[in-house]
Design a protein around this motif. Structure first.
Motif, PDB file in Angstrom:
ATOM      1  N   LYS A 228       0.830  -1.205   0.000  1.00 21.00           N
ATOM      2  CA  LYS A 228       0.000   0.000   0.000  1.00 21.00           C
ATOM      3  C   LYS A 228       0.865   1.256   0.000  1.00 21.00           C
ATOM      4  N   ILE A 229       1.940   1.235   0.772  1.00 19.45           N
ATOM      5  CA  ILE A 229       2.862   2.377   0.801  1.00 19.45           C
ATOM      6  C   ILE A 229       3.490   2.581  -0.573  1.00 19.45           C
ATOM      7  N   ILE A 230       3.903   1.479  -1.192  1.00 20.42           N
ATOM      8  CA  ILE A 230       4.525   1.565  -2.520  1.00 20.42           C
ATOM      9  C   ILE A 230       3.544   2.153  -3.524  1.00 20.42           C
ATOM     10  N   SER A 231       2.324   1.608  -3.550  1.00 22.11           N
ATOM     11  CA  SER A 231       1.324   2.065  -4.525  1.00 22.11           C
ATOM     12  C   SER A 231       1.004   3.542  -4.346  1.00 22.11           C
ATOM     13  N   SER A 232       0.867   3.973  -3.087  1.00 20.87           N
ATOM     14  CA  SER A 232       0.501   5.368  -2.829  1.00 20.87           C
ATOM     15  C   SER A 232       1.659   6.324  -3.075  1.00 20.87           C
ATOM     16  N   GLY A 233       2.882   5.809  -3.140  1.00 16.90           N
ATOM     17  CA  GLY A 233       4.041   6.665  -3.317  1.00 16.90           C
ATOM     18  C   GLY A 233       4.520   6.780  -4.752  1.00 16.90           C
ATOM     19  N   LEU A 234       3.747   6.258  -5.706  1.00 17.02           N
ATOM     20  CA  LEU A 234       4.162   6.279  -7.108  1.00 17.02           C
ATOM     21  C   LEU A 234       3.243   7.160  -7.948  1.00 17.02           C
ATOM     22  N   ARG A 235       3.754   7.562  -9.092  1.00 16.34           N
ATOM     23  CA  ARG A 235       2.950   8.309 -10.050  1.00 16.34           C
ATOM     24  C   ARG A 235       2.058   7.346 -10.833  1.00 16.34           C
ATOM     25  N   PRO A 236       1.007   7.859 -11.502  1.00 14.13           N
ATOM     26  CA  PRO A 236       0.155   6.985 -12.321  1.00 14.13           C
ATOM     27  C   PRO A 236       0.934   6.277 -13.434  1.00 14.13           C
ATOM     28  N   SER A 237       2.030   6.871 -13.869  1.00 13.39           N
ATOM     29  CA  SER A 237       2.813   6.276 -14.953  1.00 13.39           C
ATOM     30  C   SER A 237       3.822   5.234 -14.465  1.00 13.39           C
ATOM     31  N   ASP A 238       3.962   5.083 -13.137  1.00 12.42           N
ATOM     32  CA  ASP A 238       4.902   4.103 -12.567  1.00 12.42           C
ATOM     33  C   ASP A 238       4.197   2.767 -12.339  1.00 12.42           C
ATOM     34  N   PHE A 239       4.993   1.740 -12.129  1.00 15.29           N
ATOM     35  CA  PHE A 239       4.444   0.401 -11.938  1.00 15.29           C
ATOM     36  C   PHE A 239       5.139  -0.285 -10.766  1.00 15.29           C
ATOM     37  N   LEU A 252      10.088   2.759 -12.956  1.00 15.80           N
ATOM     38  CA  LEU A 252       9.892   4.206 -13.054  1.00 15.80           C
ATOM     39  C   LEU A 252      10.257   4.687 -14.461  1.00 15.80           C
ATOM     40  N   PRO A 253       9.302   4.706 -15.397  1.00 12.55           N
ATOM     41  CA  PRO A 253       9.596   5.216 -16.746  1.00 12.55           C
ATOM     42  C   PRO A 253       9.875   6.712 -16.724  1.00 12.55           C
ATOM     43  N   ASN A 254      10.660   7.177 -17.680  1.00 12.68           N
ATOM     44  CA  ASN A 254      10.963   8.607 -17.830  1.00 12.68           C
ATOM     45  C   ASN A 254      11.453   9.219 -16.511  1.00 12.68           C
ATOM     46  N   THR A 255      12.328   8.501 -15.844  1.00 16.83           N
ATOM     47  CA  THR A 255      12.818   8.949 -14.534  1.00 16.83           C
ATOM     48  C   THR A 255      14.338   8.895 -14.492  1.00 16.83           C
ATOM     49  N   SER A 256      14.943  10.015 -14.132  1.00 15.74           N
ATOM     50  CA  SER A 256      16.403  10.071 -14.043  1.00 15.74           C
ATOM     51  C   SER A 256      16.890   9.314 -12.814  1.00 15.74           C
ATOM     52  N   ARG A 257      18.185   9.078 -12.767  1.00 16.53           N
ATOM     53  CA  ARG A 257      18.795   8.400 -11.619  1.00 16.53           C
ATOM     54  C   ARG A 257      18.546   9.181 -10.326  1.00 16.53           C
TER      55      ARG A 257
END
Length: 326
Positions: A228-239, A252-257
């Protein structure tokens, strides 16, 4: 099926048969003259009327009783059949037209009386009566639309179960099957568009000890809390997916280091402070997580970037756990 009589010996009216409704009087006389000598048979409940083994093209008109389309002739299958045929309706028209065996199984749902119209007579009626030909076209159009609707429904149900099969039942995250299916495409897209992609491998620390101390039911609650923490801490475009056991993977698509590191640090901190359950007698248990971060390099595939994230996760554990490593 038992031959009972001929159509002329029944009280059934030609105009009550859907295929011959609303045709002119002259055509109705032609139809009646042809049908009078056609046999009427008795089908017992469960008898197969048409299937892939049926020989000879013949149209069956229901005079009494009910027919049903089903995968087998069990009572439950017949009663739950989505397609049923009642008095005045017919089956077998496609086999008459193309002289091929039926692709569906039609069986008697109840005892039924059926009028048998063989192919030569049916073709004669089509040639002699525009009304019969028109009604047959309308019937075929209806059958095609109904078949298409069933196909669409099956596709929707199939897609629902396909999506369901891609979800981990405990955590609600994607599962390993989803990861194996989707990650290659996400990586190919990142390479093609020359965009960055981050992978975080997350493992709950000392999870076996947690299970031993508090039981597997509480262990499941800990996994659900972390998910639940993981899901709530991500953007809609993340998986996020459950990789196996207490190990989870975040994409994390389109995400820098640098941005991916911020996400990983935030998740590590939130898991550290989550409450699994409150109990005035026992000490409050808590969980922590180790996280390994890797970003996609030129030419890397899914196995390579997961291996890199897994190696970073191992470094986080070596350094004392409850932290992020690159």
């Amino acid at each position: 099926m038992e031959h009972l009589k001929h159509f002329r010996d029944t009280d059934f009216k030609v105009s009550d048969i859907q295929l011959f409704k609303n045709i002119n009087k002259d055509d109705l006389i032609i139809v009646k003259n042809k049908l009078d000598s056609c046999p009427v048979v008795q089908a017992k409940s469960g008898d197969i009327i048409l299937d892939s083994q049926s020989s000879g093209a013949c149209l069956y008109v229901v005079l009494s009783g009910i027919l049903a389309q089903a995968s087998n002739t069990s009572r439950r299958q017949l009663e739950n059949a989505s397609t049923q045929y009642f008095a005045g309706e017919c089956v077998g028209e496609i086999s008459v037209l193309d002289e091929e065996a039926s692709t569906a199984t039609i069986a008697a749902m109840t005892d039924a009386e059926l009028l048998l119209i063989d192919a030569p007579i049916m073709w004669h009626l089509i040639d002699e009566s525009n009304g019969v030909a028109r009604n047959l076209l309308q019937l075929l159009s209806f059958r095609i639309r109904a078949a298409n609707a069933q196909l669409r429904n099956r596709q929707k149900v199939g897609e629902f179960y396909r999506q369901l099969s891609m979800v981990d039942g405990l955590t609600g995250l994607h599962n390993r099957s989803w990861l194996n299916t989707q990650l290659p495409g996400l990586i190919d897209n990142a390479h093609a568009t020359q965009t960055e992609l981050g992978i975080i491998m997350l493992d709950l620390d000392h999870f076996k000890k947690f299970n031993d101390n508090y039981g597997h039911v509480m262990g499941d609650e800990a996994l659900q809390a972390a998910a639940k923490i993981i899901s709530s801490g991500l953007r809609p475009s993340d998986f996020a997916a459950r990789y196996g056991g207490e190990e989870m993977i975040i994409i994390l698509p389109n995400t820098s280091r640098e941005s991916a590191l911020v996400v990983a640090e935030r998740l590590c901190d939130r898991i550290r402070h989550v409450e699994i359950f409150k109990n005035d007698i026992k000490a409050l248990p808590h969980i922590t997580a180790s996280l390994g971060l890797a970003t996609l390099c030129s030419g890397q595939d899914g196995l390579a970037i997961i291996a890199a994230a897994d190696a970073a996760l191992y470094r986080a554990k070596e350094r004392g756990r409850d932290q992020v490593a690159l």
